[in-house]
Design an enzyme around this catalytic site. Structure first.
Site, PDB file in Angstrom:
ATOM      1  N   ASN A 162       0.871  -1.188   0.000  1.00  0.00           N
ATOM      2  CA  ASN A 162       0.000   0.000   0.000  1.00  0.00           C
ATOM      3  C   ASN A 162       0.900   1.228   0.000  1.00  0.00           C
ATOM      4  O   ASN A 162       1.580   1.499   0.982  1.00  0.00           O
ATOM      5  CB  ASN A 162      -0.883  -0.024   1.264  1.00  0.00           C
ATOM      6  CG  ASN A 162      -1.621   1.291   1.458  1.00  0.00           C
ATOM      7  OD1 ASN A 162      -1.856   2.026   0.491  1.00  0.00           O
ATOM      8  ND2 ASN A 162      -1.986   1.590   2.699  1.00  0.00           N
ATOM      9  N   TRP A 163       0.872   1.962  -1.113  1.00  0.00           N
ATOM     10  CA  TRP A 163       1.779   3.109  -1.236  1.00  0.00           C
ATOM     11  C   TRP A 163       1.220   4.369  -0.597  1.00  0.00           C
ATOM     12  O   TRP A 163       1.844   5.427  -0.697  1.00  0.00           O
ATOM     13  CB  TRP A 163       2.108   3.354  -2.708  1.00  0.00           C
ATOM     14  CG  TRP A 163       3.073   2.353  -3.273  1.00  0.00           C
ATOM     15  CD1 TRP A 163       3.750   1.381  -2.577  1.00  0.00           C
ATOM     16  CD2 TRP A 163       3.496   2.221  -4.632  1.00  0.00           C
ATOM     17  NE1 TRP A 163       4.554   0.667  -3.416  1.00  0.00           N
ATOM     18  CE2 TRP A 163       4.418   1.162  -4.691  1.00  0.00           C
ATOM     19  CE3 TRP A 163       3.177   2.889  -5.820  1.00  0.00           C
ATOM     20  CZ2 TRP A 163       5.016   0.757  -5.884  1.00  0.00           C
ATOM     21  CZ3 TRP A 163       3.775   2.493  -7.004  1.00  0.00           C
ATOM     22  CH2 TRP A 163       4.692   1.444  -7.037  1.00  0.00           C
ATOM     23  N   LYS A 164       0.050   4.287   0.005  1.00  0.00           N
ATOM     24  CA  LYS A 164      -0.551   5.455   0.664  1.00  0.00           C
ATOM     25  C   LYS A 164      -0.469   6.662  -0.281  1.00  0.00           C
ATOM     26  O   LYS A 164      -0.615   6.506  -1.477  1.00  0.00           O
ATOM     27  CB  LYS A 164       0.146   5.739   1.996  1.00  0.00           C
ATOM     28  CG  LYS A 164       0.198   4.524   2.929  1.00  0.00           C
ATOM     29  CD  LYS A 164       0.891   4.835   4.223  1.00  0.00           C
ATOM     30  CE  LYS A 164       1.129   3.590   5.046  1.00  0.00           C
ATOM     31  NZ  LYS A 164       0.327   3.525   6.242  1.00  0.00           N
ATOM     32  N   HIS A 182      -9.541   1.180   4.845  1.00  0.00           N
ATOM     33  CA  HIS A 182      -8.216   1.319   5.471  1.00  0.00           C
ATOM     34  C   HIS A 182      -8.339   2.231   6.698  1.00  0.00           C
ATOM     35  O   HIS A 182      -9.097   3.203   6.690  1.00  0.00           O
ATOM     36  CB  HIS A 182      -7.204   1.886   4.472  1.00  0.00           C
ATOM     37  CG  HIS A 182      -5.799   1.805   4.987  1.00  0.00           C
ATOM     38  ND1 HIS A 182      -5.277   2.746   5.843  1.00  0.00           N
ATOM     39  CD2 HIS A 182      -4.833   0.878   4.806  1.00  0.00           C
ATOM     40  CE1 HIS A 182      -4.032   2.401   6.161  1.00  0.00           C
ATOM     41  NE2 HIS A 182      -3.743   1.268   5.542  1.00  0.00           N
ATOM     42  N   GLU A 228      -6.576   4.548   7.810  1.00  0.00           N
ATOM     43  CA  GLU A 228      -6.305   5.981   7.599  1.00  0.00           C
ATOM     44  C   GLU A 228      -7.548   6.668   7.028  1.00  0.00           C
ATOM     45  O   GLU A 228      -7.798   7.840   7.306  1.00  0.00           O
ATOM     46  CB  GLU A 228      -5.060   6.162   6.722  1.00  0.00           C
ATOM     47  CG  GLU A 228      -3.801   5.845   7.537  1.00  0.00           C
ATOM     48  CD  GLU A 228      -2.602   5.381   6.751  1.00  0.00           C
ATOM     49  OE1 GLU A 228      -2.603   5.440   5.515  1.00  0.00           O
ATOM     50  OE2 GLU A 228      -1.632   4.922   7.406  1.00  0.00           O
ATOM     51  N   GLU A 245      -5.449  -5.214  10.464  1.00  0.00           N
ATOM     52  CA  GLU A 245      -4.464  -4.155  10.665  1.00  0.00           C
ATOM     53  C   GLU A 245      -4.725  -3.465  12.005  1.00  0.00           C
ATOM     54  O   GLU A 245      -5.522  -2.518  12.069  1.00  0.00           O
ATOM     55  CB  GLU A 245      -4.561  -3.137   9.530  1.00  0.00           C
ATOM     56  CG  GLU A 245      -4.233  -3.719   8.173  1.00  0.00           C
ATOM     57  CD  GLU A 245      -3.530  -2.706   7.297  1.00  0.00           C
ATOM     58  OE1 GLU A 245      -2.440  -3.019   6.809  1.00  0.00           O
ATOM     59  OE2 GLU A 245      -4.055  -1.596   7.120  1.00  0.00           O
ATOM     60  N   GLY A 303       2.334   2.041  10.753  1.00  0.00           N
ATOM     61  CA  GLY A 303       3.255   3.166  10.633  1.00  0.00           C
ATOM     62  C   GLY A 303       3.965   3.506  11.934  1.00  0.00           C
ATOM     63  O   GLY A 303       4.582   4.563  12.046  1.00  0.00           O
ATOM     64  N   SER A 305       3.415  -2.385  10.234  1.00  0.00           N
ATOM     65  CA  SER A 305       4.872  -2.377  10.409  1.00  0.00           C
ATOM     66  C   SER A 305       5.527  -3.699  10.010  1.00  0.00           C
ATOM     67  O   SER A 305       6.465  -4.166  10.663  1.00  0.00           O
ATOM     68  CB  SER A 305       5.244  -1.985  11.844  1.00  0.00           C
ATOM     69  OG  SER A 305       4.762  -0.680  12.121  1.00  0.00           O
TER      70      SER A 305
HETATM   71  C1  PEP Z   1      -0.710   0.081   5.799  1.00  0.00           C
HETATM   72  O1  PEP Z   1      -0.565   1.148   5.225  1.00  0.00           O
HETATM   73  O2  PEP Z   1      -1.697  -0.621   5.586  1.00  0.00           O
HETATM   74  C2  PEP Z   1       0.324  -0.349   6.752  1.00  0.00           C
HETATM   75  C3  PEP Z   1       0.201  -1.508   7.342  1.00  0.00           C
HETATM   76  O3  PEP Z   1       1.366   0.515   6.955  1.00  0.00           O
HETATM   77  P1  PEP Z   1       2.792   0.163   7.634  1.00  0.00           P
HETATM   78  O4  PEP Z   1       3.279  -1.125   7.026  1.00  0.00           O
HETATM   79  O5  PEP Z   1       3.655   1.335   7.290  1.00  0.00           O
HETATM   80  O6  PEP Z   1       2.565   0.002   9.101  1.00  0.00           O
END
Ligand code: PEP
Length: 256
Positions: free
Chosen positions: A15-17, A101, A103, A173, A179, A219
């Protein structure tokens, strides 16, 4: 992303956000595709921003890597500034979408009622949905993880049958791990995956629960992917920050 009734093929998703211009996305692929060429053990998918998605889909044609959108509206068209519809995604060859997601939930008020509408739209259009669920740190500390995960799934899956959900992918998640650099232990992740699988059996059928891939996200890095993937109920990973550099993400895809 095809589900098999006898076996859940792992999927590693990046996931490139809100990172990478189209030029940067294509530079990533130039470096990444040779590193994962011929890799068949796991499915691989990337979720770039909407401005890069068409370029990425074109560049991935004929490769073993898929791409999807990070969100979508549930209607085909309408006066909804800033939104992208399922038909618009289909028109550029996009067949995967990330829904709910954290976010989007935390910063843009995404609710699971809306995730349910989006999930139904994805199913109706033949777009493979990756639905995210996960608890806040405070909810975990209050002993509410199971209740939260069950509620999220119950709402997201409302009025969806097992046959409609045949291609569904779930991502667990935990919000406290996204993050932050603090990954859930493999045991904590496996316990949450078992709760999710149990709820899928209740929402739909035990067969659907058995066949659905459940990814861990939060992470994930080259250093911790192997121990997570050793857990029985963990069928892949949703990777944010560590998917932005080609060598790093390739190392995750090729976990030992
Ligand atoms: C994500 O964006 O879904 C995610 C898990 O981010 P990260 O791996 O940076 O924690």
């Amino acid at each position: 992303m095809e589900n098999s009734s006898s076996m859940r093929k792992p999927i590693i998703v990046g996931n490139w956000k809100m990172y990478k211009t189209p030029k940067e996305s294509l530079a990533f692929l130039d470096a990444f595709l040779p590193l994962v060429a011929g890799h068949e053990r796991d499915e691989i998918a990337l979720f770039p921003t909407i401005s890069s998605l068409g370029y990425v889909l074109d560049a991935l044609a004929g490769s073993n890597v898929r791409a999807g959108a990070q969100n979508m509206h549930w209607l085909d068209e309408g006066p909804y500034t800033g939104e992208t519809s399922p038909t618009m995604l289909m028109s550029i060859g996009c067949k995967h979408v990330l829904l709910g997601h954290s976010e989007q939930r935390l910063y843009f008020n995404e609710s699971y009622d809306r995730v349910n509408l989006k999930l139904k739209a994805a199913i109706n259009h033949g777009i493979t949905p990756v639905v995210c669920v996960g608890e806040l740190l405070a909810e975990r500390q209050d002993g509410k993880t199971e209740e939260v995960l069950r509620d999220q799934l119950r709402t997201a899956m409302n009025n969806i049958t097992a046959s409609e959900a045949a291609h569904l992918v779930i991502a667990y998640e935990p919000i406290w791990a996204i993050g932050t650099g603090s990954t859930a232990t493999p045991e904590i992740a496996a316990e949450a995956h078992a709760i999710i699988r149990h709820q899928l059996a209740e929402c739909c059928t035990p067969t659907l629960a058995e066949n659905t891939r459940i990814l861990y996200g939060g992470s994930v890095k080259p250093e911790n992917i192997s121990s997570l993937m050793q857990q029985d109920g963990i069928d892949g990973a949703l990777v944010g920050g560590a998917s932005l550099a080609a060598a790093n993400f390739a190392a995750i895809v090729k976990y030992a």
